[in-house]
Design a protein around this motif. Structure first.
Motif, PDB file in Angstrom:
ATOM      1  N   GLU A 193     -24.101  -4.079   2.343  1.00 13.35           N
ATOM      2  CA  GLU A 193     -23.601  -2.713   2.392  1.00 13.35           C
ATOM      3  C   GLU A 193     -22.563  -2.478   1.295  1.00 13.35           C
ATOM      4  OE1 GLU A 193     -24.642  -0.272   4.154  1.00 13.35           O
ATOM      5  OE2 GLU A 193     -25.892  -1.281   5.656  1.00 13.35           O
ATOM      6  N   GLU A 194     -22.604  -1.305   0.694  1.00 11.47           N
ATOM      7  CA  GLU A 194     -21.624  -0.969  -0.333  1.00 11.47           C
ATOM      8  C   GLU A 194     -20.287  -0.563   0.282  1.00 11.47           C
ATOM      9  OE1 GLU A 194     -23.202   2.010  -2.897  1.00 11.47           O
ATOM     10  OE2 GLU A 194     -24.850   0.746  -3.625  1.00 11.47           O
ATOM     11  N   SER A 195     -20.315  -0.071   1.509  1.00 10.81           N
ATOM     12  CA  SER A 195     -19.086   0.345   2.172  1.00 10.81           C
ATOM     13  C   SER A 195     -18.262  -0.879   2.566  1.00 10.81           C
ATOM     14  CB  SER A 195     -19.409   1.170   3.426  1.00 10.81           C
ATOM     15  OG  SER A 195     -20.147   2.326   3.084  1.00 10.81           O
ATOM     16  N   LEU A 196     -16.968  -0.665   2.770  1.00  8.63           N
ATOM     17  CA  LEU A 196     -16.075  -1.757   3.121  1.00  8.63           C
ATOM     18  C   LEU A 196     -16.281  -2.152   4.582  1.00  8.63           C
ATOM     19  CD1 LEU A 196     -13.779  -3.670   2.453  1.00  8.63           C
ATOM     20  CD2 LEU A 196     -12.161  -1.843   2.991  1.00  8.63           C
ATOM     21  N   ILE A 197     -16.742  -3.386   4.793  1.00  9.73           N
ATOM     22  CA  ILE A 197     -16.927  -3.923   6.129  1.00  9.73           C
ATOM     23  C   ILE A 197     -16.179  -5.238   6.189  1.00  9.73           C
ATOM     24  CG2 ILE A 197     -18.559  -4.751   7.871  1.00  9.73           C
ATOM     25  CD1 ILE A 197     -20.681  -2.974   6.560  1.00  9.73           C
ATOM     26  N   ASN A 198     -15.209  -5.321   7.069  1.00  6.73           N
ATOM     27  CA  ASN A 198     -14.371  -6.506   7.193  1.00  6.73           C
ATOM     28  C   ASN A 198     -14.704  -7.215   8.508  1.00  6.73           C
ATOM     29  OD1 ASN A 198     -12.159  -8.372   7.269  1.00  6.73           O
ATOM     30  ND2 ASN A 198     -11.023  -6.984   5.907  1.00  6.73           N
ATOM     31  N   VAL A 199     -15.127  -8.471   8.421  1.00  6.66           N
ATOM     32  CA  VAL A 199     -15.522  -9.240   9.599  1.00  6.66           C
ATOM     33  C   VAL A 199     -14.409 -10.216   9.968  1.00  6.66           C
ATOM     34  CG1 VAL A 199     -17.215 -10.821  10.606  1.00  6.66           C
ATOM     35  CG2 VAL A 199     -17.958  -9.037   8.993  1.00  6.66           C
ATOM     36  N   GLY A 231      -4.279   4.907  12.355  1.00  2.49           N
ATOM     37  CA  GLY A 231      -4.695   5.312  11.015  1.00  2.49           C
ATOM     38  C   GLY A 231      -4.640   4.223   9.965  1.00  2.49           C
ATOM     39  N   HIS A 232      -4.608   2.950  10.373  1.00  2.00           N
ATOM     40  CA  HIS A 232      -4.555   1.870   9.403  1.00  2.00           C
ATOM     41  C   HIS A 232      -5.926   1.627   8.770  1.00  2.00           C
ATOM     42  CE1 HIS A 232      -0.929   0.189  11.869  1.00  2.00           C
ATOM     43  NE2 HIS A 232      -0.610   1.242  11.140  1.00  2.00           N
ATOM     44  N   ASP A 233      -5.939   1.043   7.578  1.00  2.00           N
ATOM     45  CA  ASP A 233      -7.207   0.719   6.936  1.00  2.00           C
ATOM     46  C   ASP A 233      -7.731  -0.600   7.501  1.00  2.00           C
ATOM     47  OD1 ASP A 233      -6.246  -1.617   5.288  1.00  2.00           O
ATOM     48  OD2 ASP A 233      -5.022  -0.044   4.365  1.00  2.00           O
ATOM     49  N   VAL A 234      -9.002  -0.916   7.199  1.00  2.00           N
ATOM     50  CA  VAL A 234      -9.631  -2.073   7.847  1.00  2.00           C
ATOM     51  C   VAL A 234      -8.988  -3.394   7.434  1.00  2.00           C
ATOM     52  CG1 VAL A 234     -11.847  -0.949   8.254  1.00  2.00           C
ATOM     53  CG2 VAL A 234     -11.484  -2.209   6.133  1.00  2.00           C
ATOM     54  N   ALA A 235      -8.515  -3.501   6.207  1.00  2.00           N
ATOM     55  CA  ALA A 235      -7.877  -4.748   5.776  1.00  2.00           C
ATOM     56  C   ALA A 235      -6.627  -5.018   6.594  1.00  2.00           C
ATOM     57  CB  ALA A 235      -7.547  -4.697   4.292  1.00  2.00           C
ATOM     58  N   SER A 236      -5.838  -3.979   6.821  1.00  2.00           N
ATOM     59  CA  SER A 236      -4.623  -4.121   7.622  1.00  2.00           C
ATOM     60  C   SER A 236      -4.966  -4.447   9.072  1.00  2.00           C
ATOM     61  CB  SER A 236      -3.796  -2.835   7.551  1.00  2.00           C
ATOM     62  OG  SER A 236      -2.682  -2.901   8.419  1.00  2.00           O
ATOM     63  N   ILE A 237      -5.951  -3.759   9.608  1.00  2.00           N
ATOM     64  CA  ILE A 237      -6.364  -3.998  10.994  1.00  2.00           C
ATOM     65  C   ILE A 237      -6.889  -5.417  11.150  1.00  2.00           C
ATOM     66  CG2 ILE A 237      -7.979  -3.330  12.816  1.00  2.00           C
ATOM     67  CD1 ILE A 237      -7.910  -0.480  11.579  1.00  2.00           C
ATOM     68  N   ALA A 238      -7.714  -5.850  10.202  1.00  2.00           N
ATOM     69  CA  ALA A 238      -8.293  -7.190  10.265  1.00  2.00           C
ATOM     70  C   ALA A 238      -7.205  -8.257  10.271  1.00  2.00           C
ATOM     71  CB  ALA A 238      -9.249  -7.414   9.101  1.00  2.00           C
ATOM     72  N   GLY A 239      -6.195  -8.071   9.438  1.00  2.00           N
ATOM     73  CA  GLY A 239      -5.096  -9.025   9.396  1.00  2.00           C
ATOM     74  C   GLY A 239      -4.325  -9.070  10.701  1.00  2.00           C
ATOM     75  N   THR A 240      -4.094  -7.896  11.272  1.00  2.00           N
ATOM     76  CA  THR A 240      -3.369  -7.827  12.545  1.00  2.00           C
ATOM     77  C   THR A 240      -4.167  -8.484  13.666  1.00  2.00           C
ATOM     78  OG1 THR A 240      -2.254  -5.783  11.886  1.00  2.00           O
ATOM     79  CG2 THR A 240      -2.352  -6.257  14.238  1.00  2.00           C
ATOM     80  N   VAL A 241      -5.470  -8.222  13.690  1.00  2.00           N
ATOM     81  CA  VAL A 241      -6.327  -8.821  14.726  1.00  2.00           C
ATOM     82  C   VAL A 241      -6.347 -10.341  14.591  1.00  2.00           C
ATOM     83  CG1 VAL A 241      -8.710  -9.047  15.542  1.00  2.00           C
ATOM     84  CG2 VAL A 241      -7.776  -6.785  15.023  1.00  2.00           C
ATOM     85  N   ALA A 242      -6.506 -10.835  13.370  1.00  2.00           N
ATOM     86  CA  ALA A 242      -6.534 -12.286  13.154  1.00  2.00           C
ATOM     87  C   ALA A 242      -5.217 -12.933  13.571  1.00  2.00           C
ATOM     88  CB  ALA A 242      -6.843 -12.591  11.689  1.00  2.00           C
ATOM     89  N   ASP A 243      -4.114 -12.281  13.239  1.00  2.00           N
ATOM     90  CA  ASP A 243      -2.800 -12.810  13.621  1.00  2.00           C
ATOM     91  C   ASP A 243      -2.653 -12.842  15.141  1.00  2.00           C
ATOM     92  OD1 ASP A 243      -2.149 -13.138  10.989  1.00  2.00           O
ATOM     93  OD2 ASP A 243      -0.898 -11.347  10.850  1.00  2.00           O
ATOM     94  N   TRP A 244      -3.088 -11.767  15.800  1.00  2.00           N
ATOM     95  CA  TRP A 244      -2.985 -11.703  17.263  1.00  2.00           C
ATOM     96  C   TRP A 244      -3.835 -12.791  17.906  1.00  2.00           C
ATOM     97  CZ3 TRP A 244      -6.429 -11.046  21.256  1.00  2.00           C
ATOM     98  CH2 TRP A 244      -5.877 -10.758  22.517  1.00  2.00           C
ATOM     99  N   CYS A 245      -5.044 -12.970  17.411  1.00  2.00           N
ATOM    100  CA  CYS A 245      -5.925 -13.988  17.990  1.00  2.00           C
ATOM    101  C   CYS A 245      -5.323 -15.379  17.872  1.00  2.00           C
ATOM    102  CB  CYS A 245      -7.286 -13.955  17.290  1.00  2.00           C
ATOM    103  SG  CYS A 245      -8.278 -12.499  17.670  1.00  2.00           S
ATOM    104  N   ALA A 246      -4.633 -15.645  16.783  1.00  2.00           N
ATOM    105  CA  ALA A 246      -4.043 -16.962  16.577  1.00  2.00           C
ATOM    106  C   ALA A 246      -2.776 -17.155  17.398  1.00  2.00           C
ATOM    107  CB  ALA A 246      -3.735 -17.167  15.096  1.00  2.00           C
ATOM    108  N   ALA A 247      -1.994 -16.085  17.560  1.00  2.00           N
ATOM    109  CA  ALA A 247      -0.653 -16.246  18.129  1.00  2.00           C
ATOM    110  C   ALA A 247      -0.498 -15.750  19.558  1.00  2.00           C
ATOM    111  CB  ALA A 247       0.377 -15.522  17.243  1.00  2.00           C
ATOM    112  N   GLU A 248      -1.354 -14.831  20.013  1.00  2.00           N
ATOM    113  CA  GLU A 248      -1.050 -14.145  21.263  1.00  2.00           C
ATOM    114  C   GLU A 248      -2.156 -14.181  22.298  1.00  2.00           C
ATOM    115  OE1 GLU A 248       1.089 -10.395  20.753  1.00  2.00           O
ATOM    116  OE2 GLU A 248       1.283 -10.886  18.618  1.00  2.00           O
ATOM    117  N   THR A 249      -3.047 -15.132  22.190  1.00  2.00           N
ATOM    118  CA  THR A 249      -4.045 -15.331  23.239  1.00  2.00           C
ATOM    119  C   THR A 249      -4.356 -16.819  23.360  1.00  2.00           C
ATOM    120  OG1 THR A 249      -6.250 -14.693  24.067  1.00  2.00           O
ATOM    121  CG2 THR A 249      -6.013 -14.930  21.684  1.00  2.00           C
TER     122      THR A 249
END
Length: 291
Positions: A111-117, A141-159
Motif C-alpha cells: 500500500e502507498e498509504s502510511l500503515i504502521n504495524v 488526533g495523533h498521527d500513526v507514528a506517534s500512536i504506534a510508539g505509545t502503544v509499543a511503550d504501553w505494551c512493554a511497560a504497562e501490561t
C-alpha cells in the motif's frame, strides 16, 4: 487526518468494545480473523462456542490453527482506505506466537498509504488493552507514528500476563512452548505457571497442585500491579478462561482472591486460537493500566 485501526481476532473484543472502537475511528475499524481447525473443519476465530471447543478438545479431537493471511489484511486495509482512511495503525498479537504479525506487515508493504504495524508482544486481554491505547491516540488526533510508539511503550511497560494450563502438551505440540520447554522433563510432577516475556512463552513458576497455581497467580497479580501502578493510572486485572464461563470455579476463586488483595477484576473469554495451543482448562490473568 482520518486514522483507521486494524487488529486480529485473538483480542476477543466484546460487542461494546468493538462499538467503542468503531465510534472513535469513525467506523474505520477492522478485525482480521485467524482460523481454528477442529477435526479438519475450519472455523473463523469466534465462530465456535468456547464450551463446545473445550469439549471437543477434551474428547481428543485434533485441533490446529491457521494464521491470518496477507490477503486478509490487504482486504481490510483496502476497505478502510476506500472508506476514507488516510493512515492506518495495525496492532497484532505477538509475532512470537503467530505469523499473523508478518502477514500484516507484508500486506502493508503493498500500500502507498502510511500503515504502521505494531507487534503487541501479547494477546487476548493485553491486545484489547493495546487497542484502547491506540483509540485514545486516535481520538486525540495523533498521527500513526506517534500512536504506534505509545502503544509499543504501553505494551512493554504497562501490561503483564500469566496463565496456568492444565498440561504443557498442547504448547509442546504447537511449538509455542518457548523457554517453558525447560519444564517438560518435570511435567508429570508439576502444574506450570507461565507468562509472556518479550512476546514468547516463559516459565513463571512450577507448583504441585492447581490450588497452588491459583495462589501463585494471585501473588503474580499483586507483584505486577505494584510494578506498573502510577498515581495517574488505574490498574486492573482481567481474568481469562478457555471455556468462557465467569462462573467456572477456578475463575471464581481467582477473582475472590485478587479482589481481596484490593485489585479490580474483569473477565474475558480466551480466543479459540489461544485455547487450541494452551488447552481447554487454561486460566489466565492480565494486569494492566487503563488509558
Amino acid at each position: 487526518m482520518r486514522v483507521g485501526l486494524v487488529t486480529d481476532s485473538t483480542a476477543q473484543l466484546s460487542a461494546a468494545e468493538e462499538a467503542t472502537l468503531r465510534e472513535v475511528t469513525g467506523d474505520l475499524f477492522a478485525v482480521v480473523p485467524l482460523t481454528v481447525l477442529v477435526g479438519g473443519v475450519a472455523f473463523a476465530d469466534g465462530e465456535l462456542d468456547p464450551g463446545e471447543l473445550c469439549q471437543k478438545m477434551d474428547e481428543g479431537a485434533e485441533v490446529s490453527t491457521s494464521m491470518a493471511t496477507p490477503a486478509q489484511f490487504a482486504n481490510a486495509y483496502a476497505t478502510l482506505l476506500d472508506h476514507g482512511a488516510e493512515e492506518i495503525i495495525t496492532v497484532t498479537m505477538s509475532g512470537e506466537l503467530s505469523g499473523t504479525r508478518d502477514s500484516a506487515v507484508a500486506a502493508a508493504q503493498n500500500e502507498e498509504s502510511l500503515i504502521n504495524v505494531v507487534d503487541s508482544r501479547t494477546t487476548s486481554a493485553g491486545l484489547a488493552g493495546a487497542l484502547s491505547i491506540a483509540a485514545a491516540g486516535i481520538s486525540q488526533g495523533h498521527d500513526v507514528a506517534s500512536i504506534a510508539g505509545t502503544v509499543a511503550d504501553w505494551c512493554a511497560a504497562e501490561t503483564r500476563t500469566a496463565f496456568a494450563p492444565e498440561t504443557l502438551e498442547h504448547l509442546r505440540r504447537g511449538g509455542r512452548i518457548g523457554a517453558a520447554s525447560s519444564l517438560l522433563g518435570r511435567a508429570l510432577q508439576i502444574v506450570p505457571v507461565l507468562g509472556l516475556s518479550a512476546g514468547a512463552v516463559a516459565p513463571l513458576g512450577r507448583v504441585r497442585t492447581r490450588t497452588k497455581a491459583l495462589e501463585r497467580m494471585v501473588a503474580l497479580a499483586g507483584d505486577a500491579a505494584a510494578e506498573i501502578a502510577t498515581d495517574e493510572q488505574e490498574v486492573y486485572v482481567e481474568i481469562q478462561h478457555a471455556d468462557g464461563q465467569p462462573s467456572h470455579p477456578d475463575v471464581v476463586t481467582l477473582r475472590e482472591k485478587i479482589e481481596a488483595a484490593g485489585l479490580q477484576t474483569t473477565f474475558r473469554t480466551l480466543s479459540a486460537i489461544i485455547t487450541a495451543h494452551v488447552g481447554s482448562g487454561t486460566i489466565g490473568i492480565t494486569v494492566q493500566t487503563r488509558p
